[in-house]
Design an enzyme around this catalytic site. Structure first.
Site, PDB file in Angstrom:
ATOM      1  N   SER A 137       0.855  -1.193   0.000  1.00  0.00           N
ATOM      2  CA  SER A 137       0.000   0.000   0.000  1.00  0.00           C
ATOM      3  C   SER A 137       0.885   1.235   0.000  1.00  0.00           C
ATOM      4  CB  SER A 137      -0.887   0.021   1.243  1.00  0.00           C
ATOM      5  OG  SER A 137      -1.522   1.283   1.358  1.00  0.00           O
ATOM      6  N   TYR A 150      -1.967  -0.491  10.268  1.00  0.00           N
ATOM      7  CA  TYR A 150      -2.072  -1.098   8.934  1.00  0.00           C
ATOM      8  C   TYR A 150      -0.792  -0.858   8.138  1.00  0.00           C
ATOM      9  CZ  TYR A 150      -3.532  -1.406   4.003  1.00  0.00           C
ATOM     10  OH  TYR A 150      -3.622  -1.686   2.667  1.00  0.00           O
TER      11      TYR A 150
HETATM   12  N1  LIG Z   1      -8.627  -0.491  -1.699  1.00  0.00           N
HETATM   13  C1  LIG Z   1      -7.659   0.304  -1.323  1.00  0.00           C
HETATM   14  O1  LIG Z   1      -7.855   1.546  -1.173  1.00  0.00           O
HETATM   15  C2  LIG Z   1      -6.265  -0.255  -1.108  1.00  0.00           C
HETATM   16  C3  LIG Z   1      -5.203   0.666  -1.014  1.00  0.00           C
HETATM   17  C4  LIG Z   1      -3.923   0.179  -0.817  1.00  0.00           C
HETATM   18  C5  LIG Z   1      -3.701  -1.187  -0.720  1.00  0.00           C
HETATM   19  N2  LIG Z   1      -4.748  -2.064  -0.799  1.00  0.00           N
HETATM   20  C6  LIG Z   1      -4.465  -3.491  -0.669  1.00  0.00           C
HETATM   21  O2  LIG Z   1      -4.996  -4.178  -1.783  1.00  0.00           O
HETATM   22  C7  LIG Z   1      -5.250  -5.533  -1.439  1.00  0.00           C
HETATM   23  C8  LIG Z   1      -6.620  -5.947  -1.971  1.00  0.00           C
HETATM   24  O3  LIG Z   1      -7.609  -5.206  -1.300  1.00  0.00           O
HETATM   25  P1  LIG Z   1      -8.937  -4.672  -2.021  1.00  0.00           P
HETATM   26  O4  LIG Z   1      -8.802  -3.203  -2.109  1.00  0.00           O
HETATM   27  O5  LIG Z   1      -9.215  -5.454  -3.239  1.00  0.00           O
HETATM   28  O6  LIG Z   1      -9.992  -4.962  -0.848  1.00  0.00           O
HETATM   29  P2  LIG Z   1     -11.253  -5.946  -0.752  1.00  0.00           P
HETATM   30  O7  LIG Z   1     -12.188  -5.717  -1.890  1.00  0.00           O
HETATM   31  O8  LIG Z   1     -11.760  -5.750   0.641  1.00  0.00           O
HETATM   32  O9  LIG Z   1     -10.627  -7.400  -0.908  1.00  0.00           O
HETATM   33  C9  LIG Z   1      -9.944  -8.032   0.149  1.00  0.00           C
HETATM   34  C10 LIG Z   1      -9.809  -9.497  -0.199  1.00  0.00           C
HETATM   35  O10 LIG Z   1      -9.085 -10.145   0.866  1.00  0.00           O
HETATM   36  C11 LIG Z   1      -9.765 -11.338   1.168  1.00  0.00           C
HETATM   37  N3  LIG Z   1      -9.557 -11.753   2.558  1.00  0.00           N
HETATM   38  C12 LIG Z   1      -9.759 -11.023   3.676  1.00  0.00           C
HETATM   39  N4  LIG Z   1      -9.507 -11.779   4.765  1.00  0.00           N
HETATM   40  C13 LIG Z   1      -9.165 -13.018   4.301  1.00  0.00           C
HETATM   41  C14 LIG Z   1      -8.832 -14.244   4.924  1.00  0.00           C
HETATM   42  N5  LIG Z   1      -8.761 -14.376   6.275  1.00  0.00           N
HETATM   43  N6  LIG Z   1      -8.560 -15.308   4.151  1.00  0.00           N
HETATM   44  C15 LIG Z   1      -8.639 -15.218   2.798  1.00  0.00           C
HETATM   45  N7  LIG Z   1      -8.927 -14.079   2.149  1.00  0.00           N
HETATM   46  C16 LIG Z   1      -9.207 -13.009   2.909  1.00  0.00           C
HETATM   47  C17 LIG Z   1     -11.229 -11.046   0.922  1.00  0.00           C
HETATM   48  O11 LIG Z   1     -11.921 -12.262   0.667  1.00  0.00           O
HETATM   49  P3  LIG Z   1     -12.925 -12.997   1.678  1.00  0.00           P
HETATM   50  O12 LIG Z   1     -13.550 -11.945   2.551  1.00  0.00           O
HETATM   51  O13 LIG Z   1     -13.897 -13.670   0.748  1.00  0.00           O
HETATM   52  O14 LIG Z   1     -12.087 -13.971   2.423  1.00  0.00           O
HETATM   53  C18 LIG Z   1     -11.148 -10.192  -0.345  1.00  0.00           C
HETATM   54  O15 LIG Z   1     -11.133 -11.017  -1.472  1.00  0.00           O
HETATM   55  C19 LIG Z   1      -5.102  -5.631   0.088  1.00  0.00           C
HETATM   56  O16 LIG Z   1      -3.866  -6.211   0.403  1.00  0.00           O
HETATM   57  C20 LIG Z   1      -5.114  -4.178   0.529  1.00  0.00           C
HETATM   58  O17 LIG Z   1      -4.381  -3.984   1.724  1.00  0.00           O
HETATM   59  C21 LIG Z   1      -6.028  -1.616  -0.998  1.00  0.00           C
END
Ligand SMILES: NC(=O)c1ccc[n+]([C@@H]2O[C@H](COP(=O)([O-])OP(=O)(O)OC[C@H]3O[C@@H](n4cnc5c(N)ncnc54)[C@H](OP(=O)(O)O)[C@@H]3O)[C@@H](O)[C@H]2O)c1
Length: 237
Positions: A137, A150
């Site tokens: 991130s 985080y």
């Molecule tokens: N969105 C942002 O603004 C942002 C910014 C910077 C970095 N990121 C990073 O991008 C990555 C993807 O996030 P996203 O934005 O796509 O968010 P998201 O839509 O909330 O997706 C998160 C994913 O993680 C999975 N997950 C959560 N807990 C889990 C567990 N215990 N076991 C297996 N899977 C799990 C969820 O699946 P289930 O709930 O089905 O398990 C979901 O598929 C993350 O690493 C996040 O830190 C996001």
């Protein structure tokens, strides 16, 4: 690494960046293995992506990470790419951080990618190489009040990833980092605790998940060490 014919594990494939990455990789001819807890979500993506495999996985359970990689090897005989994408935020001031919350996101954001890397290294080494992308991130490259816990987990992931890149280079395993900034996913609705924090001069338009997925595909193909997705006026610029 070309994606056509590659076997690609994507964690957190049930939504957001992970689902977008799975779609793009499959569109380039990869066989995708989808890992997440919400079975119905990854199963419906399998129906959309012929040849894909859903492996319901709670990445906070080390045994399920081993099972994910074993299932992939059993089904396809190889693993070419691992995208460590699953993650969760914890957006509260440090004074309010509860250790059980920090432990939970550390298990998901740090331990799980480490264990997944450890699980794919032996088969990738036997195959003569592979690609690993760790999704970090932009918050880990700045000092963002309200996101310290985080950001600390993502900073830990950065170091593990950078060291892994050097340790695994002789085996032909290329480790890369992708740093998204605010992205339009379910991330800010599924924080472990707290709420989205601002990080720039004004309101930031979230970038589409597909934009981050394209960066992930690009680093798999190029082997670049990192891809920064900072946004004008907001996180990282
Ligand atoms: N969105 C942002 O603004 C942002 C910014 C910077 C970095 N990121 C990073 O991008 C990555 C993807 O996030 P996203 O934005 O796509 O968010 P998201 O839509 O909330 O997706 C998160 C994913 O993680 C999975 N997950 C959560 N807990 C889990 C567990 N215990 N076991 C297996 N899977 C799990 C969820 O699946 P289930 O709930 O089905 O398990 C979901 O598929 C993350 O690493 C996040 O830190 C996001």
């Amino acid at each position: 690494m070309e994606l056509d014919g590659a076997v690609v594990i994507v964690t957190g494939a049930s939504s957001g960046i992970g689902a977008a990455t799975a779609r793009l990789a499959a569109g380039r001819g990869a066989t995708v293995v989808l890992a997440a807890r919400r079975v119905e979500r990854i199963q419906s993506l399998v129906n959309e992506l012929p040849g894909a495999l859903a492996v319901p996985t709670d990445l906070r359970d080390p045994a399920q990470i081993v099972r994910l990689v074993d299932t992939t090897l059993h089904r396809f005989g190889r693993v070419d790419v691992l995208v460590n994408n699953a993650g969760q935020g914890l957006h509260v001031p440090l004074e309010q951080v509860r250790l059980d919350d920090l432990q939970a996101i550390t298990e998901l954001n740090v331990y799980a990618p480490l264990l997944a890397m450890q699980a794919v290294i032996p088969p990738m080494r036997r195959q003569g190489g592979g690609a690993i992308v760790n999704v970090s991130s932009m918050t880990s490259r700045m000092v963002l009040p309200g996101a310290g816990a985080y950001s600390a987990t993502k900073s830990a992931l950065n170091m593990l990833s950078q060291v892994a890149r050097r340790e695994l280079a002789p085996d032909g395993i290329v480790v890369s980092l992708v740093y998204p900034s605010v992205t339009a996913t379910e991330f800010h609705q599924s924080l472990r605790a707290g709420a989205r924090v601002g990080g720039g001069a004004g309101p930031v338009q979230p970038q589409p998940a597909k934009r981050v997925a394209e960066a992930i595909i690009d680093v798999i193909r190029s082997g670049a060490e990192e891809s920064l997705l900072g946004q004008e006026g907001g996180w990282g610029r």
